[in-house]
Design a protein around this motif. Sequence first.
Motif: not given
Lengths: 114, 114
Positions: A35, A37, A45, A47, A91, B90, B102-103, B105-106
């Motif tokens: 990925f 980001y 963050m 994507l 990132f 995070f 896919e993450q 995020f807070g």
Amino acid sequence: AQTVTQSQPEMSVQEAETVTLSCTYDTSESDYYLFWYKQPPSRQMILVIRQEAYKQQNATENRFSVNFQKAAKSFSLKISDSQLGDAAMYFCAYYGTNAGKSTFGDGTTLTVKP
Amino acid sequence: EAQVTQNPRYLITVTGKKLTVTCSQNMNHEYMSWYRQDPGLGLRQIYYSMNVEVTDKGDVPEGYKVSRKEKRNFPLILESPSPNQTSLYFCASNPGQGSTYEQYFGPGTRLTVT
């Protein structure tokens, strides 16, 4: 253990030009995702793009594309027609699908000059 | 709205005073993680969870505890905070097996330990 290396701490680009951010990784796993980001000054963050390791075709999302070289363990991000809003920390991240572990690079700060 | 929430967003505390940072997601995601971000070091994974009651150490687990009693919540506990735990934290979640990982995020929690 997996490692992710971003060799460019800082990059700059002129508005409307193209810039490439580098990322290399090391892993012994065969199944994983990569990925990019984006982290603007707000620290959220976001994507940008993802690449499945089993896919040979490079991922593309509008002005963002990757050059995924699996054998070389390289995953660079190309930003075309750079805009002022692209200025951020970027990132590169590795996610192994056999476990929930993920590894991030140290980031590249991108400056866009008007 | 699909989101990951963290509380508090900002916290200043003193050495040794136990604290908990909460994390909650409303997307029914299987996987959840905690990261810390320090200048020049990118995001480093502290702990992750692939299911309720299942947690594993990330790269920097020392000084932290987590629990996953419910699918939606994944609190981070610092039982005796020290100044070297001053950082931006995070929480993230992703759907897990069969997804693209896919993450989400807070917004981050900025912790200062004096």
